[in-house]
Each structure stands twice: as structure tokens, then as C-alpha cells.
Scaffold this motif. Structure first.
Motif, PDB file in Angstrom:
ATOM      1  N   UNK A 194       0.821  -1.211   0.000  1.00 16.83           N
ATOM      2  CA  UNK A 194       0.000   0.000   0.000  1.00 16.83           C
ATOM      3  C   UNK A 194       0.858   1.266   0.000  1.00 16.83           C
ATOM      4  N   UNK A 195       2.042   1.188   0.606  1.00 18.63           N
ATOM      5  CA  UNK A 195       2.918   2.354   0.659  1.00 18.63           C
ATOM      6  C   UNK A 195       3.724   2.534  -0.617  1.00 18.63           C
ATOM      7  N   UNK A 196       3.984   1.427  -1.320  1.00 18.60           N
ATOM      8  CA  UNK A 196       4.866   1.459  -2.489  1.00 18.60           C
ATOM      9  C   UNK A 196       4.099   1.721  -3.783  1.00 18.60           C
ATOM     10  N   UNK A 197       2.961   1.058  -3.953  1.00 21.32           N
ATOM     11  CA  UNK A 197       2.249   1.104  -5.238  1.00 21.32           C
ATOM     12  C   UNK A 197       1.335   2.331  -5.284  1.00 21.32           C
ATOM     13  N   UNK A 198       1.940   3.476  -5.457  1.00 22.92           N
ATOM     14  CA  UNK A 198       1.206   4.734  -5.544  1.00 22.92           C
ATOM     15  C   UNK A 198       1.028   5.135  -7.005  1.00 22.92           C
ATOM     16  N   UNK A 199       0.028   5.954  -7.308  1.00 27.78           N
ATOM     17  CA  UNK A 199      -0.130   6.416  -8.692  1.00 27.78           C
ATOM     18  C   UNK A 199       1.131   7.090  -9.236  1.00 27.78           C
ATOM     19  N   UNK A 200       1.836   7.851  -8.390  1.00 25.38           N
ATOM     20  CA  UNK A 200       3.043   8.527  -8.861  1.00 25.38           C
ATOM     21  C   UNK A 200       4.123   7.523  -9.237  1.00 25.38           C
ATOM     22  N   UNK A 201       4.331   6.479  -8.408  1.00 23.61           N
ATOM     23  CA  UNK A 201       5.343   5.479  -8.737  1.00 23.61           C
ATOM     24  C   UNK A 201       4.949   4.689  -9.984  1.00 23.61           C
ATOM     25  N   UNK A 202       3.685   4.342 -10.107  1.00 22.81           N
ATOM     26  CA  UNK A 202       3.243   3.591 -11.278  1.00 22.81           C
ATOM     27  C   UNK A 202       3.455   4.390 -12.552  1.00 22.81           C
ATOM     28  N   UNK A 203       3.260   5.695 -12.475  1.00 21.12           N
ATOM     29  CA  UNK A 203       3.504   6.538 -13.646  1.00 21.12           C
ATOM     30  C   UNK A 203       4.992   6.634 -13.959  1.00 21.12           C
ATOM     31  N   UNK A 204       5.802   6.812 -12.913  1.00 20.85           N
ATOM     32  CA  UNK A 204       7.246   6.990 -13.114  1.00 20.85           C
ATOM     33  C   UNK A 204       7.926   5.718 -13.604  1.00 20.85           C
ATOM     34  N   UNK A 205       7.609   4.575 -12.977  1.00 18.92           N
ATOM     35  CA  UNK A 205       8.340   3.337 -13.242  1.00 18.92           C
ATOM     36  C   UNK A 205       7.734   2.542 -14.389  1.00 18.92           C
ATOM     37  N   UNK A 206       6.403   2.462 -14.415  1.00 17.12           N
ATOM     38  CA  UNK A 206       5.741   1.626 -15.416  1.00 17.12           C
ATOM     39  C   UNK A 206       5.166   2.424 -16.584  1.00 17.12           C
ATOM     40  N   UNK A 207       5.119   3.746 -16.444  1.00 19.17           N
ATOM     41  CA  UNK A 207       4.618   4.574 -17.532  1.00 19.17           C
ATOM     42  C   UNK A 207       3.134   4.432 -17.782  1.00 19.17           C
ATOM     43  N   UNK A 208       2.354   4.211 -16.699  1.00 21.94           N
ATOM     44  CA  UNK A 208       0.908   4.037 -16.847  1.00 21.94           C
ATOM     45  C   UNK A 208       0.165   4.977 -15.901  1.00 21.94           C
ATOM     46  N   UNK A 209      -1.040   5.334 -16.326  1.00 23.05           N
ATOM     47  CA  UNK A 209      -1.955   6.073 -15.460  1.00 23.05           C
ATOM     48  C   UNK A 209      -2.779   5.067 -14.677  1.00 23.05           C
ATOM     49  N   UNK A 210      -2.894   5.285 -13.365  1.00 18.65           N
ATOM     50  CA  UNK A 210      -3.615   4.319 -12.539  1.00 18.65           C
ATOM     51  C   UNK A 210      -4.146   5.006 -11.292  1.00 18.65           C
ATOM     52  N   UNK A 211      -5.224   4.438 -10.776  1.00 13.75           N
ATOM     53  CA  UNK A 211      -5.753   4.815  -9.467  1.00 13.75           C
ATOM     54  C   UNK A 211      -5.618   3.608  -8.547  1.00 13.75           C
ATOM     55  N   UNK A 212      -5.331   3.841  -7.282  1.00 10.49           N
ATOM     56  CA  UNK A 212      -5.204   2.769  -6.304  1.00 10.49           C
ATOM     57  C   UNK A 212      -6.355   2.895  -5.314  1.00 10.49           C
ATOM     58  N   UNK A 213      -7.184   1.844  -5.251  1.00  8.52           N
ATOM     59  CA  UNK A 213      -8.370   1.855  -4.403  1.00  8.52           C
ATOM     60  C   UNK A 213      -8.357   0.594  -3.541  1.00  8.52           C
TER      61      UNK A 213
END
Length: 271
Positions: free
Chosen positions: A220-239
Motif C-alpha cells: 500500500x505504501x509502495x504502489x502509488x499512482x506517482x510510482x506507477x507513472x514513473x516506473x511503469x509509464x501508466x496512469x492508474x488509481x489505487x483503491x
């Protein structure tokens, strides 16, 4: 058995693939490695099951440098399910799984009652007991995957190292395998492409990017929208997952980061 990876660097073919990696897999926990293709996940895991030798740093098993152990000692502590897997075994399923008992046997020794019980239990755990007499080469990719996991269980290891263990498995068997890993409560170091599976099954995640560990912590602390955008290059929401409460990543499958559809240009009147 705890794993400590200290300042690990790995290079081959003249290229550094992992640089200065530091991470911990705590005893009895499932520790996940996530990251895009080419980030160094598989390369790092190969050092833990001794397929590769690091160019710098070390891997510690309960405080002992892995390289100070013999191959047999290491195999009694660590079992691996790598991505590069032999598929040409001209053996039965039972014989393939029984290979996991090799570290405990003298040369040319046959199976005893204890070995047979361990093999039977491992096959039952992965749902392949009914296939014990079948040829390994006659199995589907997912069935082979489960048989090789049973072989790893037969080593009775304190540490499991699994590289993409859900590859080739349908969704039912993915869920069963991940539930089985949690039930085992062995120290487990696993790489996963499925970030939602990683968020559900792992106690701790390490994110690799460009051969470096750039983030570590609870999912929950690691998989943030900002990290997903930076590392994986995707837009995402975490719910919150509606059934389990685990973090659930909802990806925007229409466009990766940086390729959003631009607003239409204004057309001058009369233009």
C-alpha cells in the motif's frame, strides 16, 4: 530463514544489469520484486539460487554468505522455480518431483518411504496427484509449472525463490498457487508481473527500475499512482479491493502516461 542482499551488483556481457541493490526478505514473509521488463528482477533472483555470481556485494542466508555454503547445503536451504525451465524431461511426473529429494540422498540411492510421502504430499498441494504417472512432456505449460513447484516443495527448503510463478496458469490456478504460498509461510522471494497479485500476496515489495531498487515497503505504501507513472509509464488509481480490502490498481488501458489524447485545436471563425 532471513535473506539479506547487500550492495549487490551483477554484470554480464560487459553490461551492468543490477547495481548496488539492497533488500531484505524477512523470515516467514513473502517478499515481492516488481518492475518493468529488463529492470533486473530475474537477474537478481539468479544470484540467490546460485545461477549467477555477483560482481560485487553478497547474499546472506541467516547471516551466512551464500558462497560459503556447498551446493548441497545451499539446495537444502533454497529451492528455486526459475523462468528458464527444462521441458524435455523424459520422466514421469512423480520422477520429476522426486528429483527435489536429491540434496538429501547419497549417490544412486533410491526413494524410501519418507521420500515417497513427501512427493505425494507435494503433488497433492499443487493439485497434480492424479497426474503422478503421466509423462512430464505430455503436460500443458500450466501443469508443468505446478509440477516444478511441487519439486521445489520436495526440497523442504526454508527459502523459496520464484521467478514469475504464475506464468502459464489460468486464473483459478493462479489464485490457488498464491494462496498456497501464503499458507506455506516459508521465506519467499518472488518476482511478479501482476501488480494486483503482488499487492495481495506479498508482505513487502521492492521495486526495481534500471537495475536499482528504487522503493521498498508494504504494498500500500509502495504502489502509488506517482510510482506507477514513473516506473511503469501508466496512469492508474489505487483503491481498496471490494472483497479483500487489499490495494487494487485500476489501470487506464486507453493510453499510457504522456500519450493522453490532446484537446481539439480551436478553429478560427471563418478559417
Amino acid at each position: 530463514m532471513r535473506i539479506d542482499i547487500e550492495d549487490l551488483s551483477i554484470a554480464y556481457a560487459g553490461r551492468t544489469v543490477v547495481a548496488g541493490a539492497q533488500l531484505v526478505a524477512a523470515e516467514g514473509e513473502i517478499t515481492g520484486l516488481v518492475g518493468p521488463n529488463g529492470s533486473g528482477k530475474s537477474t537478481l533472483l539468479r544470484t540467490v539460487y546460485r545461477h549467477l555470481k555477483p560482481t560485487a556485494g553478497r547474499v546472506l542466508l541467516a547471516g551466512t554468505d551464500l558462497r560459503e555454503l556447498s551446493a548441497v547445503q545451499s539446495a537444502r536451504h533454497v529451492a528455486a522455480l526459475p523462468q528458464e525451465r527444462q521441458s524435455d524431461f523424459e520422466l514421469s511426473v512423480h520422477e520429476v518431483v522426486a528429483m527435489g529429494r536429491t540434496p538429501y540422498k547419497r549417490a544412486f540411492a533410491g526413494d524410501d518411504a519418507t521420500d515417497r510421502d513427501i512427493v505425494a504430499r507435494a503433488l497433492a498441494d499443487v493439485g497434480m496427484a492424479a497426474a503422478a504417472g503421466r509423462r512430464f512432456t505430455a503436460l500443458s505449460g500450466g501443469e508443468r509449472q505446478r509440477v516444478l513447484l511441487a519439486r521445489a516443495f520436495c526440497q523442504d527448503p526454508e527459502v523459496l525463490v520464484l521467478d514469475e510463478p504464475t506464468n502459464h496458469l489460468d486464473i483459478r490456478h493462479q489464485v490457488e498457487l498464491l494462496a498456497l504460498l501464503r499458507a506455506q509461510r516459508r521465506t519467499t522471494l518472488v518476482s511478479l508481473h501482476d501488480l494486483n497479485a503482488a499487492a495481495s500476496v506479498c508482505d513487502r515489495l521492492h521495486v526495481l527500475h534500471g537495475g536499482a531498487v528504487i522503493a521498498s515497503g508494504a504494498p500500500r505504501d509502495v504502489l502509488t499512482p506517482a510510482l506507477l507513472a514513473e516506473v511503469f509509464g501508466v496512469r492508474a488509481a489505487v483503491v481498496d479491493h471490494p472483497l479483500t480490502g487489499d490495494p487494487l490498481i485500476a489501470f487506464d488501458h486507453r493510453a499510457p502516461v504522456g500519450t493522453e489524447t490532446p484537446a481539439p485545436a480551436e478553429v478560427p471563425i471563418g478559417g
